[in-house]
Motif scaffolding. Structure first.
Motif, PDB file in Angstrom:
ATOM      1  N   LEU A 315       0.827  -1.210   0.000  1.00 29.45           N
ATOM      2  CA  LEU A 315       0.000   0.000   0.000  1.00 29.45           C
ATOM      3  C   LEU A 315       0.864   1.264   0.000  1.00 29.45           C
ATOM      4  O   LEU A 315       0.531   2.255  -0.663  1.00 29.45           O
ATOM      5  CB  LEU A 315      -0.932  -0.012   1.205  1.00 29.45           C
ATOM      6  CG  LEU A 315      -2.025  -1.087   1.203  1.00 29.45           C
ATOM      7  CD1 LEU A 315      -2.807  -1.049   2.504  1.00 29.45           C
ATOM      8  CD2 LEU A 315      -2.956  -0.906   0.008  1.00 29.45           C
ATOM      9  N   SER A 316       1.961   1.244   0.726  1.00 28.64           N
ATOM     10  CA  SER A 316       2.857   2.403   0.734  1.00 28.64           C
ATOM     11  C   SER A 316       3.464   2.634  -0.638  1.00 28.64           C
ATOM     12  O   SER A 316       3.607   3.775  -1.092  1.00 28.64           O
ATOM     13  CB  SER A 316       3.959   2.194   1.771  1.00 28.64           C
ATOM     14  OG  SER A 316       3.415   2.069   3.071  1.00 28.64           O
ATOM     15  N   PHE A 317       3.811   1.556  -1.321  1.00 26.67           N
ATOM     16  CA  PHE A 317       4.398   1.676  -2.655  1.00 26.67           C
ATOM     17  C   PHE A 317       3.369   2.222  -3.642  1.00 26.67           C
ATOM     18  O   PHE A 317       3.692   3.054  -4.500  1.00 26.67           O
ATOM     19  CB  PHE A 317       4.901   0.305  -3.099  1.00 26.67           C
ATOM     20  CG  PHE A 317       5.787   0.348  -4.307  1.00 26.67           C
ATOM     21  CD1 PHE A 317       6.628   1.424  -4.545  1.00 26.67           C
ATOM     22  CD2 PHE A 317       5.780  -0.684  -5.225  1.00 26.67           C
ATOM     23  CE1 PHE A 317       7.448   1.464  -5.657  1.00 26.67           C
ATOM     24  CE2 PHE A 317       6.590  -0.659  -6.339  1.00 26.67           C
ATOM     25  CZ  PHE A 317       7.426   0.417  -6.553  1.00 26.67           C
ATOM     26  N   ILE A 318       2.138   1.766  -3.544  1.00 26.88           N
ATOM     27  CA  ILE A 318       1.082   2.276  -4.435  1.00 26.88           C
ATOM     28  C   ILE A 318       0.828   3.759  -4.175  1.00 26.88           C
ATOM     29  O   ILE A 318       0.663   4.558  -5.111  1.00 26.88           O
ATOM     30  CB  ILE A 318      -0.202   1.460  -4.241  1.00 26.88           C
ATOM     31  CG1 ILE A 318       0.015   0.021  -4.716  1.00 26.88           C
ATOM     32  CG2 ILE A 318      -1.373   2.096  -4.979  1.00 26.88           C
ATOM     33  CD1 ILE A 318      -1.158  -0.896  -4.433  1.00 26.88           C
ATOM     34  N   THR A 319       0.808   4.167  -2.907  1.00 27.36           N
ATOM     35  CA  THR A 319       0.611   5.585  -2.572  1.00 27.36           C
ATOM     36  C   THR A 319       1.761   6.435  -3.082  1.00 27.36           C
ATOM     37  O   THR A 319       1.557   7.536  -3.608  1.00 27.36           O
ATOM     38  CB  THR A 319       0.471   5.748  -1.056  1.00 27.36           C
ATOM     39  OG1 THR A 319      -0.600   4.928  -0.586  1.00 27.36           O
ATOM     40  CG2 THR A 319       0.207   7.197  -0.682  1.00 27.36           C
ATOM     41  N   LEU A 320       2.976   5.934  -2.927  1.00 27.67           N
ATOM     42  CA  LEU A 320       4.151   6.668  -3.416  1.00 27.67           C
ATOM     43  C   LEU A 320       4.077   6.869  -4.923  1.00 27.67           C
ATOM     44  O   LEU A 320       4.364   7.959  -5.432  1.00 27.67           O
ATOM     45  CB  LEU A 320       5.414   5.896  -3.032  1.00 27.67           C
ATOM     46  CG  LEU A 320       6.761   6.540  -3.378  1.00 27.67           C
ATOM     47  CD1 LEU A 320       6.983   7.802  -2.563  1.00 27.67           C
ATOM     48  CD2 LEU A 320       7.893   5.551  -3.133  1.00 27.67           C
ATOM     49  N   ASN A 321       3.682   5.846  -5.642  1.00 27.49           N
ATOM     50  CA  ASN A 321       3.570   5.963  -7.093  1.00 27.49           C
ATOM     51  C   ASN A 321       2.418   6.889  -7.489  1.00 27.49           C
ATOM     52  O   ASN A 321       2.528   7.641  -8.463  1.00 27.49           O
ATOM     53  CB  ASN A 321       3.366   4.582  -7.699  1.00 27.49           C
ATOM     54  CG  ASN A 321       3.290   4.618  -9.206  1.00 27.49           C
ATOM     55  OD1 ASN A 321       4.291   4.786  -9.889  1.00 27.49           O
ATOM     56  ND2 ASN A 321       2.095   4.457  -9.739  1.00 27.49           N
ATOM     57  N   GLY A 322       1.328   6.860  -6.729  1.00 24.50           N
ATOM     58  CA  GLY A 322       0.203   7.754  -7.040  1.00 24.50           C
ATOM     59  C   GLY A 322       0.549   9.212  -6.894  1.00 24.50           C
ATOM     60  O   GLY A 322       0.109  10.046  -7.689  1.00 24.50           O
ATOM     61  N   ASN A 323       1.349   9.549  -5.883  1.00 17.13           N
ATOM     62  CA  ASN A 323       1.770  10.940  -5.709  1.00 17.13           C
ATOM     63  C   ASN A 323       2.634  11.416  -6.868  1.00 17.13           C
ATOM     64  O   ASN A 323       2.627  12.600  -7.218  1.00 17.13           O
ATOM     65  CB  ASN A 323       2.532  11.088  -4.398  1.00 17.13           C
ATOM     66  CG  ASN A 323       1.642  10.885  -3.191  1.00 17.13           C
ATOM     67  OD1 ASN A 323       0.433  11.126  -3.250  1.00 17.13           O
ATOM     68  ND2 ASN A 323       2.213  10.423  -2.080  1.00 17.13           N
ATOM     69  N   LEU A 324       3.394  10.504  -7.459  1.00 15.01           N
ATOM     70  CA  LEU A 324       4.230  10.876  -8.600  1.00 15.01           C
ATOM     71  C   LEU A 324       3.400  11.049  -9.864  1.00 15.01           C
ATOM     72  O   LEU A 324       3.644  11.971 -10.655  1.00 15.01           O
ATOM     73  CB  LEU A 324       5.303   9.806  -8.817  1.00 15.01           C
ATOM     74  CG  LEU A 324       6.213   9.989 -10.031  1.00 15.01           C
ATOM     75  CD1 LEU A 324       7.131  11.198  -9.848  1.00 15.01           C
ATOM     76  CD2 LEU A 324       7.045   8.739 -10.271  1.00 15.01           C
ATOM     77  N   MET A 325       2.422  10.197 -10.066  1.00 10.94           N
ATOM     78  CA  MET A 325       1.691  10.173 -11.326  1.00 10.94           C
ATOM     79  C   MET A 325       0.554  11.194 -11.400  1.00 10.94           C
ATOM     80  O   MET A 325       0.047  11.456 -12.488  1.00 10.94           O
ATOM     81  CB  MET A 325       1.105   8.771 -11.557  1.00 10.94           C
ATOM     82  CG  MET A 325       2.159   7.698 -11.726  1.00 10.94           C
ATOM     83  SD  MET A 325       3.205   8.020 -13.164  1.00 10.94           S
ATOM     84  CE  MET A 325       4.481   6.785 -12.927  1.00 10.94           C
ATOM     85  N   LYS A 326       0.142  11.756 -10.278  1.00 10.51           N
ATOM     86  CA  LYS A 326      -1.043  12.623 -10.318  1.00 10.51           C
ATOM     87  C   LYS A 326      -0.809  13.905 -11.091  1.00 10.51           C
ATOM     88  O   LYS A 326      -1.780  14.519 -11.571  1.00 10.51           O
ATOM     89  CB  LYS A 326      -1.498  12.936  -8.893  1.00 10.51           C
ATOM     90  CG  LYS A 326      -0.518  13.773  -8.087  1.00 10.51           C
ATOM     91  CD  LYS A 326      -1.044  14.010  -6.675  1.00 10.51           C
ATOM     92  CE  LYS A 326      -0.082  14.862  -5.854  1.00 10.51           C
ATOM     93  NZ  LYS A 326      -0.594  15.090  -4.480  1.00 10.51           N
TER      94      LYS A 326
END
Length: 487
Positions: A315-326
Protein backbone atom coordinates in the motif's frame (compact mmCIF):
# COMPACT_ATOMS: atom_id res chain seq x y z
CA UNK A 1 -53.58 96.96 -36.68
CA UNK A 2 -54.30 93.86 -38.70
CA UNK A 3 -51.47 94.74 -41.05
CA UNK A 4 -48.99 94.98 -38.21
CA UNK A 5 -50.14 91.64 -36.86
CA UNK A 6 -49.53 89.98 -40.26
CA UNK A 7 -46.03 91.53 -40.52
CA UNK A 8 -45.12 90.27 -37.05
CA UNK A 9 -46.31 86.79 -37.97
CA UNK A 10 -44.23 86.77 -41.18
CA UNK A 11 -41.17 87.96 -39.25
CA UNK A 12 -41.59 85.18 -36.66
CA UNK A 13 -41.79 82.48 -39.34
CA UNK A 14 -38.68 83.91 -41.06
CA UNK A 15 -36.68 83.75 -37.80
CA UNK A 16 -37.68 80.11 -37.24
CA UNK A 17 -36.65 79.15 -40.79
CA UNK A 18 -33.28 80.86 -40.39
CA UNK A 19 -32.67 78.97 -37.15
CA UNK A 20 -33.46 75.64 -38.77
CA UNK A 21 -31.07 76.37 -41.66
CA UNK A 22 -28.21 77.32 -39.35
CA UNK A 23 -28.68 74.16 -37.23
CA UNK A 24 -28.67 71.96 -40.32
CA UNK A 25 -25.46 73.54 -41.56
CA UNK A 26 -23.66 72.97 -38.25
CA UNK A 27 -24.80 69.33 -38.11
CA UNK A 28 -23.42 68.71 -41.58
CA UNK A 29 -20.14 70.28 -40.54
CA UNK A 30 -19.84 68.04 -37.49
CA UNK A 31 -20.73 64.95 -39.53
CA UNK A 32 -18.11 65.70 -42.15
CA UNK A 33 -15.49 66.10 -39.44
CA UNK A 34 -16.18 62.63 -37.92
CA UNK A 35 -13.38 59.99 -38.33
CA UNK A 36 -13.91 57.57 -41.18
CA UNK A 37 -16.19 59.92 -43.16
CA UNK A 38 -15.05 60.34 -46.73
CA UNK A 39 -15.13 63.99 -47.61
CA UNK A 40 -15.72 65.08 -51.10
CA UNK A 41 -13.31 67.96 -50.86
CA UNK A 42 -10.51 68.35 -48.32
CA UNK A 43 -8.05 71.12 -48.15
CA UNK A 44 -4.97 69.35 -46.78
CA UNK A 45 -2.77 72.38 -46.94
CA UNK A 46 -4.78 74.06 -44.22
CA UNK A 47 -4.73 71.05 -41.84
CA UNK A 48 -1.16 69.71 -42.37
CA UNK A 49 1.49 71.48 -40.28
CA UNK A 50 4.09 72.77 -42.73
CA UNK A 51 7.72 71.60 -42.71
CA UNK A 52 10.17 74.45 -42.71
CA UNK A 53 13.64 72.93 -42.31
CA UNK A 54 15.64 73.03 -40.22
CA UNK A 55 13.47 71.82 -37.35
CA UNK A 56 16.26 71.36 -34.82
CA UNK A 57 14.75 73.90 -32.45
CA UNK A 58 11.55 71.94 -31.98
CA UNK A 59 11.13 69.67 -29.00
CA UNK A 60 11.08 65.95 -29.64
CA UNK A 61 7.36 65.81 -28.96
CA UNK A 62 6.53 68.63 -31.39
CA UNK A 63 8.89 67.24 -34.00
CA UNK A 64 7.40 63.73 -33.81
CA UNK A 65 3.89 65.18 -33.88
CA UNK A 66 4.63 66.97 -37.15
CA UNK A 67 6.55 64.03 -38.60
CA UNK A 68 3.79 61.53 -37.84
CA UNK A 69 0.83 63.74 -38.51
CA UNK A 70 -2.07 61.87 -40.08
CA UNK A 71 -1.90 64.01 -43.23
CA UNK A 72 1.49 62.57 -44.16
CA UNK A 73 1.90 59.38 -42.07
CA UNK A 74 -0.49 56.44 -41.74
CA UNK A 75 0.48 54.43 -38.67
CA UNK A 76 -2.01 51.66 -39.59
CA UNK A 77 -0.18 50.58 -42.74
CA UNK A 78 3.30 49.16 -43.13
CA UNK A 79 6.05 51.06 -44.97
CA UNK A 80 5.44 50.86 -48.69
CA UNK A 81 7.85 48.63 -50.59
CA UNK A 82 7.81 46.44 -53.67
CA UNK A 83 9.54 43.67 -51.70
CA UNK A 84 8.49 42.11 -48.39
CA UNK A 85 9.44 44.26 -45.43
CA UNK A 86 12.47 42.75 -43.65
CA UNK A 87 12.04 42.59 -39.88
CA UNK A 88 15.12 41.44 -37.96
CA UNK A 89 14.40 39.55 -34.78
CA UNK A 90 16.46 39.01 -31.63
CA UNK A 91 15.52 37.64 -28.20
CA UNK A 92 17.23 37.67 -24.83
CA UNK A 93 16.20 34.79 -22.56
CA UNK A 94 16.15 35.89 -18.91
CA UNK A 95 14.27 33.10 -17.17
CA UNK A 96 12.63 29.74 -17.90
CA UNK A 97 10.60 27.63 -15.52
CA UNK A 98 8.41 24.55 -15.82
CA UNK A 99 4.75 25.20 -15.04
CA UNK A 100 3.79 21.54 -15.41
CA UNK A 101 4.74 18.68 -17.69
CA UNK A 102 3.17 20.30 -20.75
CA UNK A 103 3.84 24.03 -20.23
CA UNK A 104 6.80 26.36 -19.69
CA UNK A 105 6.94 29.98 -18.62
CA UNK A 106 9.72 32.29 -19.80
CA UNK A 107 10.75 35.94 -19.43
CA UNK A 108 12.10 37.46 -22.64
CA UNK A 109 13.55 40.70 -23.91
CA UNK A 110 12.51 41.00 -27.56
CA UNK A 111 14.09 43.34 -30.12
CA UNK A 112 12.89 44.01 -33.67
CA UNK A 113 14.60 46.15 -36.28
CA UNK A 114 13.13 47.43 -39.55
CA UNK A 115 13.29 50.49 -41.80
CA UNK A 116 10.50 52.99 -42.35
CA UNK A 117 11.42 55.56 -45.00
CA UNK A 118 8.53 57.76 -43.92
CA UNK A 119 10.42 58.49 -40.69
CA UNK A 120 13.60 59.64 -42.44
CA UNK A 121 14.41 63.11 -41.05
CA UNK A 122 18.03 63.59 -42.12
CA UNK A 123 17.15 66.64 -44.22
CA UNK A 124 14.43 67.92 -41.92
CA UNK A 125 16.48 68.02 -38.74
CA UNK A 126 20.15 67.35 -39.57
CA UNK A 127 21.43 68.09 -36.06
CA UNK A 128 18.93 65.90 -34.29
CA UNK A 129 20.14 62.55 -33.10
CA UNK A 130 18.17 59.40 -32.47
CA UNK A 131 14.60 59.83 -31.32
CA UNK A 132 13.77 57.58 -28.39
CA UNK A 133 10.50 57.04 -26.62
CA UNK A 134 8.25 54.56 -24.94
CA UNK A 135 4.65 53.50 -25.34
CA UNK A 136 3.47 56.98 -26.41
CA UNK A 137 5.90 57.03 -29.32
CA UNK A 138 4.95 53.45 -30.22
CA UNK A 139 1.31 54.48 -30.62
CA UNK A 140 2.27 57.15 -33.19
CA UNK A 141 4.18 54.92 -35.59
CA UNK A 142 3.67 51.56 -37.30
CA UNK A 143 5.23 48.51 -35.63
CA UNK A 144 4.90 44.85 -36.68
CA UNK A 145 2.45 42.67 -34.80
CA UNK A 146 4.30 39.46 -33.90
CA UNK A 147 2.76 36.73 -31.75
CA UNK A 148 3.73 33.34 -30.29
CA UNK A 149 1.80 30.59 -32.03
CA UNK A 150 2.00 27.99 -29.26
CA UNK A 151 1.36 30.38 -26.39
CA UNK A 152 -1.14 29.87 -23.63
CA UNK A 153 -0.89 33.45 -22.39
CA UNK A 154 1.45 36.39 -22.95
CA UNK A 155 1.77 39.87 -21.50
CA UNK A 156 4.12 42.81 -21.51
CA UNK A 157 6.02 43.39 -18.30
CA UNK A 158 6.33 46.64 -16.40
CA UNK A 159 5.85 48.27 -13.03
CA UNK A 160 3.97 51.55 -13.53
CA UNK A 161 3.82 51.27 -17.34
CA UNK A 162 4.63 48.75 -20.03
CA UNK A 163 8.32 48.16 -20.67
CA UNK A 164 8.36 49.30 -24.30
CA UNK A 165 11.26 51.10 -25.97
CA UNK A 166 11.32 52.76 -29.41
CA UNK A 167 14.36 54.22 -31.12
CA UNK A 168 14.26 56.00 -34.50
CA UNK A 169 17.49 56.91 -36.28
CA UNK A 170 17.69 59.89 -38.69
CA UNK A 171 17.77 57.49 -41.65
CA UNK A 172 14.44 55.91 -40.61
CA UNK A 173 15.73 52.70 -38.96
CA UNK A 174 13.37 51.71 -36.15
CA UNK A 175 14.25 49.55 -33.14
CA UNK A 176 11.26 48.19 -31.27
CA UNK A 177 11.98 46.48 -27.92
CA UNK A 178 9.84 45.18 -25.08
CA UNK A 179 9.96 42.85 -22.10
CA UNK A 180 7.38 40.09 -22.02
CA UNK A 181 6.41 36.95 -20.17
CA UNK A 182 4.81 34.07 -22.02
CA UNK A 183 3.50 30.67 -21.04
CA UNK A 184 3.75 28.27 -23.96
CA UNK A 185 2.87 24.66 -24.63
CA UNK A 186 5.50 22.00 -25.19
CA UNK A 187 4.59 18.60 -26.59
CA UNK A 188 6.59 16.08 -24.55
CA UNK A 189 7.50 12.44 -25.01
CA UNK A 190 7.34 10.90 -21.52
CA UNK A 191 8.33 7.33 -22.36
CA UNK A 192 11.53 7.68 -20.33
CA UNK A 193 10.11 9.90 -17.60
CA UNK A 194 11.78 11.03 -15.35
CA UNK A 195 15.01 10.40 -17.29
CA UNK A 196 13.78 12.05 -20.47
CA UNK A 197 15.12 14.66 -22.88
CA UNK A 198 12.66 17.15 -24.33
CA UNK A 199 12.62 19.49 -27.31
CA UNK A 200 10.45 22.58 -26.83
CA UNK A 201 9.84 25.36 -29.31
CA UNK A 202 8.81 28.99 -29.25
CA UNK A 203 7.20 29.75 -32.61
CA UNK A 204 6.99 33.42 -33.62
CA UNK A 205 4.87 34.50 -36.56
CA UNK A 206 3.42 37.58 -38.21
CA UNK A 207 -0.19 38.28 -37.34
CA UNK A 208 -1.53 40.61 -40.04
CA UNK A 209 0.83 40.36 -43.04
CA UNK A 210 1.65 37.21 -45.01
CA UNK A 211 5.09 36.37 -46.34
CA UNK A 212 4.59 38.43 -49.49
CA UNK A 213 4.28 41.60 -47.35
CA UNK A 214 6.47 40.91 -44.31
CA UNK A 215 9.41 38.58 -43.76
CA UNK A 216 10.89 37.75 -40.36
CA UNK A 217 14.62 37.16 -40.08
CA UNK A 218 16.89 36.19 -37.22
CA UNK A 219 19.66 38.62 -36.42
CA UNK A 220 22.78 37.50 -38.28
CA UNK A 221 25.21 38.57 -35.60
CA UNK A 222 23.48 37.29 -32.47
CA UNK A 223 19.97 35.85 -32.90
CA UNK A 224 19.59 35.03 -29.21
CA UNK A 225 21.22 35.77 -25.86
CA UNK A 226 20.90 33.55 -22.79
CA UNK A 227 21.37 35.00 -19.34
CA UNK A 228 24.47 33.72 -17.57
CA UNK A 229 22.47 33.32 -14.36
CA UNK A 230 19.72 31.27 -16.04
CA UNK A 231 18.77 28.28 -13.88
CA UNK A 232 15.88 25.93 -14.49
CA UNK A 233 14.16 24.28 -11.55
CA UNK A 234 13.50 20.84 -13.03
CA UNK A 235 15.43 20.85 -16.31
CA UNK A 236 18.91 21.70 -17.48
CA UNK A 237 19.41 23.56 -20.75
CA UNK A 238 21.39 21.34 -23.12
CA UNK A 239 21.26 23.39 -26.31
CA UNK A 240 19.51 26.16 -28.28
CA UNK A 241 18.94 26.49 -31.99
CA UNK A 242 17.04 28.83 -34.31
CA UNK A 243 15.35 28.10 -37.60
CA UNK A 244 12.97 29.47 -40.22
CA UNK A 245 9.58 28.07 -41.14
CA UNK A 246 6.32 28.92 -42.82
CA UNK A 247 2.92 28.57 -41.26
CA UNK A 248 -0.33 28.41 -43.17
CA UNK A 249 -3.71 29.77 -42.21
CA UNK A 250 -6.88 28.99 -44.15
CA UNK A 251 -8.55 32.02 -45.68
CA UNK A 252 -12.32 31.56 -45.64
CA UNK A 253 -12.83 34.33 -48.20
CA UNK A 254 -10.57 32.64 -50.75
CA UNK A 255 -12.37 29.31 -51.23
CA UNK A 256 -10.16 27.34 -48.88
CA UNK A 257 -6.89 28.83 -50.12
CA UNK A 258 -4.20 28.96 -47.46
CA UNK A 259 -1.95 31.94 -46.87
CA UNK A 260 1.65 31.41 -45.79
CA UNK A 261 3.11 33.54 -43.01
CA UNK A 262 6.76 34.02 -42.18
CA UNK A 263 7.67 32.14 -38.99
CA UNK A 264 10.70 31.95 -36.71
CA UNK A 265 11.38 28.89 -34.55
CA UNK A 266 13.34 29.08 -31.31
CA UNK A 267 14.19 25.54 -30.12
CA UNK A 268 15.22 24.57 -26.58
CA UNK A 269 16.93 21.23 -25.88
CA UNK A 270 16.12 20.28 -22.28
CA UNK A 271 17.19 17.43 -20.01
CA UNK A 272 15.15 16.61 -16.94
CA UNK A 273 17.04 16.62 -13.66
CA UNK A 274 16.26 13.25 -12.10
CA UNK A 275 17.82 13.96 -8.69
CA UNK A 276 14.52 14.96 -7.14
CA UNK A 277 12.78 11.83 -8.38
CA UNK A 278 15.61 9.56 -7.25
CA UNK A 279 15.44 10.97 -3.72
CA UNK A 280 11.66 11.22 -3.51
CA UNK A 281 10.57 8.12 -5.45
CA UNK A 282 13.21 5.59 -6.43
CA UNK A 283 15.15 5.35 -3.17
CA UNK A 284 11.98 5.10 -1.01
CA UNK A 285 10.61 2.43 -3.34
CA UNK A 286 13.85 0.44 -3.06
CA UNK A 287 13.57 0.62 0.73
CA UNK A 288 9.95 -0.55 0.56
CA UNK A 289 10.86 -3.54 -1.59
CA UNK A 290 13.73 -4.43 0.75
CA UNK A 291 11.42 -4.01 3.74
CA UNK A 292 9.10 -6.67 2.31
CA UNK A 293 12.03 -9.13 2.57
CA UNK A 294 12.11 -8.75 6.36
CA UNK A 295 9.25 -11.27 6.47
CA UNK A 296 11.76 -13.97 5.46
CA UNK A 297 13.33 -13.64 8.93
CA UNK A 298 9.97 -13.92 10.69
CA UNK A 299 8.74 -17.40 11.62
CA UNK A 300 6.35 -18.89 9.09
CA UNK A 301 3.48 -19.32 11.57
CA UNK A 302 3.55 -15.61 12.54
CA UNK A 303 0.78 -14.84 10.08
CA UNK A 304 -0.34 -11.45 11.51
CA UNK A 305 3.17 -9.99 11.50
CA UNK A 306 4.08 -11.17 8.02
CA UNK A 307 0.70 -10.23 6.55
CA UNK A 308 0.75 -6.71 7.97
CA UNK A 309 4.33 -6.20 6.79
CA UNK A 310 3.57 -7.34 3.24
CA UNK A 311 0.32 -5.42 2.81
CA UNK A 312 1.66 -2.23 4.38
CA UNK A 313 4.68 -2.17 2.05
CA UNK A 314 2.44 -2.78 -0.96
CA UNK A 315 0.00 0.00 0.00
CA UNK A 316 2.86 2.40 0.73
CA UNK A 317 4.40 1.68 -2.65
CA UNK A 318 1.08 2.28 -4.44
CA UNK A 319 0.61 5.58 -2.57
CA UNK A 320 4.15 6.67 -3.42
CA UNK A 321 3.57 5.96 -7.09
CA UNK A 322 0.20 7.75 -7.04
CA UNK A 323 1.77 10.94 -5.71
CA UNK A 324 4.23 10.88 -8.60
CA UNK A 325 1.69 10.17 -11.33
CA UNK A 326 -1.04 12.62 -10.32
CA UNK A 327 0.73 15.59 -11.95
CA UNK A 328 1.56 13.77 -15.19
CA UNK A 329 -0.60 13.93 -18.30
CA UNK A 330 -2.69 10.87 -19.10
CA UNK A 331 -0.89 9.15 -21.97
CA UNK A 332 -1.57 5.81 -23.66
CA UNK A 333 2.01 4.48 -23.62
CA UNK A 334 3.97 3.03 -20.69
CA UNK A 335 6.46 5.34 -19.00
CA UNK A 336 9.77 4.33 -17.43
CA UNK A 337 8.45 5.20 -13.97
CA UNK A 338 5.53 2.82 -14.51
CA UNK A 339 7.91 0.01 -15.51
CA UNK A 340 9.73 0.56 -12.23
CA UNK A 341 6.45 0.49 -10.33
CA UNK A 342 5.32 -2.75 -11.95
CA UNK A 343 8.65 -4.41 -11.17
CA UNK A 344 8.71 -3.27 -7.53
CA UNK A 345 5.08 -4.25 -7.00
CA UNK A 346 5.83 -7.69 -8.46
CA UNK A 347 8.66 -8.25 -5.95
CA UNK A 348 6.48 -7.21 -3.01
CA UNK A 349 3.67 -9.45 -4.25
CA UNK A 350 6.06 -12.39 -4.62
CA UNK A 351 7.24 -11.93 -1.04
CA UNK A 352 3.59 -12.11 0.07
CA UNK A 353 3.06 -15.22 -2.06
CA UNK A 354 6.18 -16.80 -0.55
CA UNK A 355 4.76 -16.26 2.93
CA UNK A 356 1.47 -17.91 1.94
CA UNK A 357 3.39 -20.87 0.53
CA UNK A 358 5.62 -21.47 3.57
CA UNK A 359 2.68 -20.96 5.91
CA UNK A 360 0.80 -23.79 4.17
CA UNK A 361 3.86 -26.06 4.43
CA UNK A 362 4.35 -25.14 8.10
CA UNK A 363 0.84 -26.39 8.94
CA UNK A 364 1.31 -29.82 7.35
CA UNK A 365 1.43 -32.90 9.60
CA UNK A 366 3.37 -35.50 7.63
CA UNK A 367 7.06 -35.49 7.05
CA UNK A 368 8.42 -34.98 3.58
CA UNK A 369 10.25 -37.99 2.09
CA UNK A 370 12.97 -37.06 -0.35
CA UNK A 371 15.16 -39.12 -2.66
CA UNK A 372 17.99 -36.72 -2.06
CA UNK A 373 18.52 -33.75 0.19
CA UNK A 374 18.75 -31.22 -2.67
CA UNK A 375 16.84 -28.12 -3.75
CA UNK A 376 15.22 -29.89 -6.67
CA UNK A 377 13.63 -32.64 -4.58
CA UNK A 378 12.75 -30.33 -1.69
CA UNK A 379 10.83 -27.95 -3.94
CA UNK A 380 9.20 -30.84 -5.80
CA UNK A 381 8.18 -32.48 -2.55
CA UNK A 382 6.93 -29.20 -1.10
CA UNK A 383 4.74 -28.50 -4.14
CA UNK A 384 3.19 -32.00 -4.35
CA UNK A 385 4.22 -34.15 -1.36
CA UNK A 386 1.90 -37.12 -2.03
CA UNK A 387 2.76 -37.38 -5.70
CA UNK A 388 6.45 -37.08 -4.94
CA UNK A 389 6.31 -39.88 -2.34
CA UNK A 390 4.39 -42.17 -4.72
CA UNK A 391 6.78 -41.56 -7.60
CA UNK A 392 9.72 -42.11 -5.31
CA UNK A 393 8.57 -45.57 -4.27
CA UNK A 394 7.63 -46.61 -7.78
CA UNK A 395 10.99 -45.58 -9.15
CA UNK A 396 12.89 -47.43 -6.40
CA UNK A 397 14.16 -50.68 -7.88
CA UNK A 398 16.19 -53.56 -6.55
CA UNK A 399 18.06 -53.97 -9.77
CA UNK A 400 21.21 -52.80 -8.00
CA UNK A 401 22.90 -55.80 -6.46
CA UNK A 402 25.46 -56.31 -3.87
CA UNK A 403 28.95 -56.24 -5.24
CA UNK A 404 29.48 -59.93 -4.51
CA UNK A 405 26.37 -60.97 -6.53
CA UNK A 406 26.84 -58.63 -9.47
CA UNK A 407 28.20 -61.32 -11.72
CA UNK A 408 25.79 -64.08 -10.65
CA UNK A 409 22.21 -63.05 -11.47
CA UNK A 410 20.62 -61.71 -14.58
CA UNK A 411 16.98 -60.69 -14.43
CA UNK A 412 14.89 -59.99 -17.47
CA UNK A 413 11.72 -57.90 -16.86
CA UNK A 414 8.93 -58.18 -19.37
CA UNK A 415 5.32 -59.21 -19.70
CA UNK A 416 3.52 -61.94 -17.78
CA UNK A 417 4.95 -64.50 -20.21
CA UNK A 418 8.54 -63.56 -19.54
CA UNK A 419 11.00 -66.43 -19.15
CA UNK A 420 13.58 -67.00 -16.43
CA UNK A 421 16.92 -67.34 -18.10
CA UNK A 422 19.11 -69.91 -16.36
CA UNK A 423 22.38 -68.73 -15.01
CA UNK A 424 25.68 -70.46 -15.30
CA UNK A 425 28.00 -70.49 -12.30
CA UNK A 426 31.60 -70.40 -13.24
CA UNK A 427 34.04 -72.02 -10.84
CA UNK A 428 35.96 -69.57 -8.78
CA UNK A 429 39.34 -70.72 -7.51
CA UNK A 430 38.49 -74.25 -8.59
CA UNK A 431 35.32 -74.51 -6.45
CA UNK A 432 31.71 -74.84 -7.56
CA UNK A 433 29.17 -72.62 -5.79
CA UNK A 434 25.48 -73.37 -5.92
CA UNK A 435 23.31 -70.47 -7.06
CA UNK A 436 21.39 -68.58 -4.41
CA UNK A 437 17.67 -69.10 -5.02
CA UNK A 438 16.54 -65.95 -3.10
CA UNK A 439 16.64 -62.41 -4.63
CA UNK A 440 19.27 -60.01 -3.40
CA UNK A 441 18.47 -58.12 -0.27
CA UNK A 442 18.62 -54.33 -0.58
CA UNK A 443 21.08 -52.52 1.58
CA UNK A 444 20.15 -50.33 4.52
CA UNK A 445 20.87 -47.26 2.44
CA UNK A 446 18.44 -48.41 -0.26
CA UNK A 447 15.68 -49.03 2.27
CA UNK A 448 15.66 -45.46 3.72
CA UNK A 449 14.96 -42.04 2.19
CA UNK A 450 15.80 -38.50 3.35
CA UNK A 451 13.09 -37.00 5.52
CA UNK A 452 12.32 -33.38 6.47
CA UNK A 453 9.65 -32.05 8.77
CA UNK A 454 7.29 -29.33 7.43
CA UNK A 455 8.91 -26.82 9.76
CA UNK A 456 12.35 -27.62 8.35
CA UNK A 457 11.07 -27.25 4.80
CA UNK A 458 9.47 -23.85 5.56
CA UNK A 459 12.63 -22.59 7.24
CA UNK A 460 14.72 -23.87 4.32
CA UNK A 461 12.53 -21.98 1.80
CA UNK A 462 12.76 -18.75 3.84
CA UNK A 463 16.55 -19.06 3.95
CA UNK A 464 16.74 -19.49 0.19
CA UNK A 465 14.37 -16.54 -0.33
CA UNK A 466 16.71 -14.31 1.66
CA UNK A 467 19.31 -14.85 -1.08
CA UNK A 468 17.20 -15.27 -4.21
CA UNK A 469 15.04 -12.15 -3.85
CA UNK A 470 17.93 -9.64 -3.43
CA UNK A 471 19.83 -11.26 -6.33
CA UNK A 472 16.80 -11.11 -8.62
CA UNK A 473 16.10 -7.50 -7.64
CA UNK A 474 19.71 -6.58 -8.37
CA UNK A 475 19.42 -8.17 -11.83
CA UNK A 476 16.18 -6.26 -12.41
CA UNK A 477 17.92 -3.00 -11.46
CA UNK A 478 20.75 -3.79 -13.85
CA UNK A 479 18.36 -4.16 -16.78
CA UNK A 480 16.22 -1.18 -15.78
CA UNK A 481 19.00 1.36 -15.34
CA UNK A 482 20.66 0.08 -18.49
CA UNK A 483 17.44 0.78 -20.39
CA UNK A 484 17.13 4.24 -18.83
CA UNK A 485 20.67 5.50 -19.48
CA UNK A 486 22.00 3.42 -22.37
CA UNK A 487 19.06 2.95 -24.72
Amino acid sequence: MLLMWKLAKIQFVFVILCGIWVGTTRSETRYLSMPGHVRVKRNTTSTCPPFEPPLDDLTQEDFISKLTHSCRYDHLSRPSSSLPLQVTFQIDVKHIESVDNTQFKTHLFVQMHFRDERLNFVDLSPNRGNVVGQETLKDKIWVPHIFVRNEKSSSLMGLDRKDVFIQITPSGDVSYSYRMTTTFYCSMNLRKFPFDHQTCQLIWSSWAYNESSLELQWSRTEPYIVSETLQLTEFSLVGISVDYAKSSISNASSSGWKEAYSTLVFTLQLKREAGYYILEYFLPSIFLVAMSWVSFWIQADAAPARTVLGTSTMLSFITLNGNLMKNLPKVSYVKASEIWFFGGAAFIFCSLAEFAFVNVIWRRKKKLELAKHSSKYIIKGALSPRLARKDLRKSESFSSFDSKHTGTYLTVHGSSNSLNVPTINMPVNGENKAPDSSPPTPTQEQQTWAEMTPHEVAIWIDRKARIVFPIMFAIYNLFYWGYVYLL
